[in-house]
Scaffold this motif. Sequence first.
Motif, PDB file in Angstrom:
ATOM      1  N   ALA A 152       0.685  12.220   1.206  1.00  0.00           N
ATOM      2  CA  ALA A 152      -0.554  11.987   0.452  1.00  0.00           C
ATOM      3  C   ALA A 152      -1.588  11.266   1.318  1.00  0.00           C
ATOM      4  N   LEU A 155      -2.965  13.629   4.081  1.00  0.00           N
ATOM      5  CA  LEU A 155      -3.967  14.549   3.537  1.00  0.00           C
ATOM      6  C   LEU A 155      -5.298  13.839   3.304  1.00  0.00           C
ATOM      7  N   GLU A 156      -5.227  12.633   2.763  1.00  0.00           N
ATOM      8  CA  GLU A 156      -6.454  11.886   2.497  1.00  0.00           C
ATOM      9  C   GLU A 156      -7.170  11.522   3.798  1.00  0.00           C
ATOM     10  N   GLY A 161      -7.594  17.102   1.198  1.00  0.00           N
ATOM     11  CA  GLY A 161      -7.117  17.216  -0.172  1.00  0.00           C
ATOM     12  C   GLY A 161      -7.879  18.308  -0.897  1.00  0.00           C
ATOM     13  N   GLN A 162      -7.262  18.887  -1.873  1.00  0.00           N
ATOM     14  CA  GLN A 162      -7.881  20.011  -2.583  1.00  0.00           C
ATOM     15  C   GLN A 162      -8.606  19.600  -3.861  1.00  0.00           C
ATOM     16  N   SER A 164     -10.664  16.046  -5.886  1.00  0.00           N
ATOM     17  CA  SER A 164     -11.269  14.737  -5.637  1.00  0.00           C
ATOM     18  C   SER A 164     -10.464  13.643  -6.347  1.00  0.00           C
ATOM     19  N   SER A 166      -8.887  10.682  -4.743  1.00  0.00           N
ATOM     20  CA  SER A 166      -7.669  10.370  -3.986  1.00  0.00           C
ATOM     21  C   SER A 166      -6.923   9.159  -4.523  1.00  0.00           C
ATOM     22  N   ILE A 169      -5.188  10.091  -7.761  1.00  0.00           N
ATOM     23  CA  ILE A 169      -4.091  11.015  -7.455  1.00  0.00           C
ATOM     24  C   ILE A 169      -2.908  10.221  -6.884  1.00  0.00           C
ATOM     25  N   TYR A 170      -3.204   9.281  -6.001  1.00  0.00           N
ATOM     26  CA  TYR A 170      -2.143   8.477  -5.383  1.00  0.00           C
ATOM     27  C   TYR A 170      -1.440   7.615  -6.435  1.00  0.00           C
TER      28      TYR A 170
END
Length: 182
Positions: A152, A155-156, A161-162, A164, A166, A169-170
Amino acid sequence: MALLEAAQSVLDREGLAAVTVRAVAREADVAPMGVYNRFGSKEGLLLALAVRALEDLWRAVSVDRSLDAEERFRRGCLAYRQFALAHPQRYALVFGGGGPLAQTGSEASVYGHAVFEVLIELVEGLLGRESLKRFASSAEAAQMVWTAIHGAVHLELGGIGQVSGSHDIYERLIDLLIRGLR
């Protein structure tokens, strides 16, 4: 110490490719031979930088033991991300392919293992005896967690990332890991 500070300044400001003996000597206002005398080579300098970064990461993820297990796990995972975002060049030095951490038996690998031991401890705090039976070991469970949080963060940091959000999401990834471990 001044040479290591100078090297870290170059790394943080300009990235790994800019960390040369000459650049560090210039930053520290010493002759290049001073860097060689202290670290032996550029590789020795990078190893010292990696060890320092891993010590800092260890301090970051070593959260207050008085917290309950779930909160400790959450804070440890959040601290891992925060370290990477605050120090992306140091993170790249440590976790980039072929870096000092990948050299088995190196001083950096010892410090890297100490960071991993903290993660094992955080995972063990969440796992009861019954939950632990689902894994070959608590180290295996910690490796799975590390794979997820490192992925994760990677990617950030890469901006790939696919979706918005972050941070959100985390946070949800941590929730998912907690549920999965329990």
